[in-house]
Structure formats: C-alpha cells, structure tokens
Enzyme design. Structure first.
Site, mmCIF file in Angstrom:
data_model
loop_
_atom_site.group_PDB
_atom_site.id
_atom_site.type_symbol
_atom_site.label_atom_id
_atom_site.label_comp_id
_atom_site.label_asym_id
_atom_site.label_seq_id
_atom_site.Cartn_x
_atom_site.Cartn_y
_atom_site.Cartn_z
ATOM 1 N N LYS A 1 104.968 -1.068 124.047
ATOM 2 C CA LYS A 1 104.215 -1.684 125.137
ATOM 3 C C LYS A 1 105.140 -1.781 126.351
ATOM 4 C CE LYS A 1 100.847 -3.278 121.950
ATOM 5 N NZ LYS A 1 100.525 -4.169 120.840
ATOM 6 N N SER B 1 96.608 -11.008 122.364
ATOM 7 C CA SER B 1 96.463 -9.671 122.932
ATOM 8 C C SER B 1 95.164 -9.473 123.687
ATOM 9 C CB SER B 1 96.629 -8.613 121.849
ATOM 10 O OG SER B 1 95.833 -8.915 120.731
ATOM 11 N N HIS C 1 103.333 -8.708 123.305
ATOM 12 C CA HIS C 1 102.978 -8.649 124.729
ATOM 13 C C HIS C 1 103.891 -9.489 125.616
ATOM 14 C CE1 HIS C 1 99.336 -6.484 123.686
ATOM 15 N NE2 HIS C 1 99.240 -7.313 122.671
HETATM 16 C C1 LIG Z 1 100.021 -3.832 119.520
HETATM 17 C C2 LIG Z 1 100.265 -5.026 118.671
HETATM 18 C C3 LIG Z 1 100.848 -4.904 117.401
HETATM 19 C C4 LIG Z 1 101.118 -3.572 116.773
HETATM 20 O O1 LIG Z 1 102.167 -2.925 117.371
HETATM 21 P P1 LIG Z 1 102.224 -1.326 117.319
HETATM 22 O O2 LIG Z 1 103.616 -1.008 117.647
HETATM 23 O O3 LIG Z 1 101.234 -0.848 118.335
HETATM 24 O O4 LIG Z 1 101.828 -0.927 115.923
HETATM 25 C C5 LIG Z 1 101.141 -6.060 116.707
HETATM 26 N N1 LIG Z 1 100.837 -7.267 117.212
HETATM 27 C C6 LIG Z 1 100.249 -7.420 118.400
HETATM 28 C C7 LIG Z 1 99.941 -8.785 118.899
HETATM 29 C C8 LIG Z 1 99.930 -6.303 119.166
HETATM 30 O O5 LIG Z 1 99.319 -6.442 120.337
#
Ligand SMILES: *Cc1c(COP(=O)(O)O)cnc(C)c1O
Length: 386
Positions: A240, A180, A208
């Site tokens: 996302k 991330s 992602h």
């Molecule tokens: C954003 C993210 C999460 C968490 O997801 P949410 O739906 O925002 O709680 C988990 N793993 C990774 C790699 C992320 O970037």
C-alpha cells in the site's frame, strides 16, 4: 454438469443484487493518471497513498535487485529462501517500527494468518475482534480453535465486558489500526490499556497507517504515542503506502521466534523474490524522508473534506487517505461511480459484503501523487452530480 448449477445460480443471485464484480484492466503503471482499458482516467482507487508504486528510484532498485539476486528466492525462508536482502529488510523494519524483531511475508493476508492462530490456537484461548476488522483477520481467527468474540466497532465498553467475563488461558485482542473501508482509527491507547489490565496480547493490523501516519510514517502506534511493547504484535503491509508488495510482523524477540517455529503461513510458503526486498529497502528510505509527501496528502484530505461538505452524501470522518462517501443503496453507489467514470474519474464503489448492508459507498482514496487540481476536479464532478 450438475456441479455447475449451484455456481451459476449463486452468480445469478449476486447479479440480481447488483453485486457482480469485474476486473478493470490497467494499461499503465499504478498512478493518478491511469490508462484503463484504453481510456485515460484520473484514479482515486488505489492504496498507493504516498505515490511510491511507480517511483523511479524504487523501480530501479527492483531492477538492480533482480540483476544482483535473480528472480526467485527458490524456497521458504526456513529452508533456503532467506536471502541477505530479506534479512536486512526484516532488521530495518524492526528498527523503523521500534520493535525488537520482524518477519517478512509475501502478503499481508499471509502475515495475518500467521499471528492470531499462533498466539491463540486452542479451545481454551479466546480472540476478541472488532466487527469491522479486515477479512484476512477474520479468516485468521477461523484457523484457530479459540473462542471468538466480535465486539461492535471501536466499542471499548463492550470489549471490556467481554474481557472481564472471559476465563480463557490466552486472550488476544485483534484490530485494524486504520479501518480499511471507513478510514477511522482504532482507539489504540484504550486498547493497549485493556490489554494490560486483562493480560491480553494486542494484535494491530496497520495496513493503512504504515508509511502514512506517525512521525516519519512509522505508523498508527507511533501516531498514538504508543511505544513498542512485548504484548503488542504489529502487522504492516508493504503493497500500500510502501508501494511494492509483501508485509511484515514486528514484535518482541520471543514472539518472532515463536512465529518462526509455529506460523504455518510463514513456514509453508516460498519467500518473496529477493528483488522485492531490495526495492522495499529503497521504499523505507523514501517513507522515512517523506514528510513533504505526508504533508501534501494531509492538505489534499482537508481540500476534499471542505469541498464535499454539504452534499447529500456523508463523508465519514477520517483523518486518513481513505475518504468514504456513504451513498447507502448498492445501485445508487454504483450509479454514482458510473457517472464519475463517464467523466474520466475512477472511484471504487464498495458494496456488501465488503461493507455492511445499507452502507454502500464510494471509497475515495487519496495519494500524495494527486495534485490540488486533481482533487478539485473530483470535487466539482461530485458537486455537479449532487
Ligand atoms: C490490504 C489489507 C490486508 C492484506 O494485505 P495484502 O498485502 O494486500 O495481502 C490486511 N489487512 C488490512 C487491514 C488490509 O487493508
């Protein structure tokens, strides 16, 4: 009050190190052109990689979903909160990712808390995790009594040595698919090969990659040519690229059945509002039909990379929408972000503990909602500041 002293001291220490965090209030929906605390900004700061967060068809689906299904689900999935849209969404997500079944969660954080501690609960189990894994995966491992092994980022030789030396009852390899804060990919084919050789589960967090990578946006596994397999457990987030919120875990029939019986972060939490599931069904349609969006995003990535080549800061090699520009020093990264901010450009400065000390960076996040002119404006501003 004496209790407050420690909190005040710790906040003061964070401030001395340039690590004070603050909320920036948006006065507009998520999108490249954001009104932030009254100011019009060009934003490169969200994870809305396909530009779906404020898409009119998804917004309409959310509204229609609320009118049809009401506001709340009223209970956890296994009590009485599993409404028809949740069920259809889980089925579509499984079909879309090629796995037998899926469970939906209100957030990716909760989805990750469900998987690893369920697969590797005990002291005679072992978890093998990339050192750069997302905080939610690290926290998930903390909920298990299993032995913890952290291998250096993407270091398959180190992972192989750890696996070979382990006599654990159950081995679980856990990795981000797209990291991330670095934007690079895990070597998923090698990870799968090691999982096969050492009879381990492979847990892949595709927060992602889902929607962005692979044919039709099916994600990082599809991008790497790895079909669904009983030893792979896939987690994807829906807040996302999918633009709404929530997450899913897709896996074999057996694993999903097991998680539904064992995973505390699935069982002991209220199901997401059903309208979110209705909105996500529309989002999945747009993702599947989103080749033009993904091609545009890829072109913007190439444009940014070409424009920032030769600057004093290093752009990490990344084929994804996450383009990290390494500055190094915390204050320097903040100063660069502030200088961009002064010109109406919003790019997040990411500092420790989110990234390792000495690697503070601008996390430039591109979206299919950006135009070529938007990226050109950011490139010109960074060139002038170099
Ligand atoms: C954003 C993210 C999460 C968490 O997801 P949410 O739906 O925002 O709680 C988990 N793993 C990774 C790699 C992320 O970037």
């Amino acid at each position: 009050m004496k209790l407050e002293t420690r909190l005040q001291q710790e906040l003061a220490t964070l401030a001395e190190r340039g690590l004070t965090r603050r909320h920036r209030r948006l006065d507009s929906p998520c999108g490249p052109r954001a009104v932030v605390e009254g100011r019009e900004m060009l934003a490169f700061a969200s994870n809305d990689y396909l530009g779906l967060a404020a898409h009119p068809e998804i917004t309409q689906a959310l509204a229609d979903g609320a009118l049809t299904w009401g506001a709340g689900s009223g209970a956890a999935h296994l009590v009485s909160g599993h409404l028809a849209p949740h069920e259809i969404l889980a089925q579509r997500l499984a079909a879309f990712t090629g796995f037998a079944r899926a469970l939906t969660f209100s957030t990716g954080y909760l989805a990750n808390l469900a998987v690893t501690p369920s697969l590797a609960p005990g002291r005679d189990d072992a978890i093998f995790a990339d050192k750069l894994n997302h905080a939610s995966l690290i926290d998930a491992a903390q909920l298990s009594r299993a032995r913890q092994h952290r291998y250096p980022h993407n270091d398959m030789a180190a992972l192989e040595r750890l696996l070979a030396a382990s006599d654990a009852r159950t081995k679980v390899i856990v990795t981000d698919a797209v990291f991330s804060m670095d934007g690079d990919l895990a070597p998923l084919a090698e990870l799968f090969e090691l999982a096969e050789r050492f009879d381990a589960w492979l847990v892949v967090d595709d927060a992602h990659g889902f929607g962005v990578l692979g044919p039709h946006g099916q994600g990082s596994l599809a991008h790497c040519g790895i079909p669904a397999h009983p030893r792979i457990v896939l987690m994807g987030t829906l807040g996302k690229a999918a633009g709404v919120g929530g997450a899913f875990v897709a896996a074999s029939e057996l694993v999903i059945d097991y998680l539904a019986h064992k995973a505390r972060s699935y069982i002991f939490t209220t199901a997401a509002p059903p309208a979110m599931a209705v909105a996500l069904l529309k989002s999945l349609e747009l993702i599947a039909a989103g080749d033009a969006r993904r091609a545009h995003l890829a072109a913007l990535i190439r444009q940014l990379q070409a424009g920032l080549a030769g600057l004093p800061w290093t752009l990490l090699p990344s084929q994804t929408a996450i383009q990290p520009l390494i500055v190094g020093d915390n204050e320097a990264a903040l100063a660069l972000a502030h200088a961009l901010w002064a010109q109406g450009l919003w790019v997040a400065a990411i500092r420790p503990p989110t990234v390792p000390a000495g690697t503070a960076r601008l996390r430039i996040s591109l979206s299919a909602a950006h135009s070529e002119a938007d990226v050109a404006r950011l490139v010109a501003a960074l060139q002038a500041l170099a």
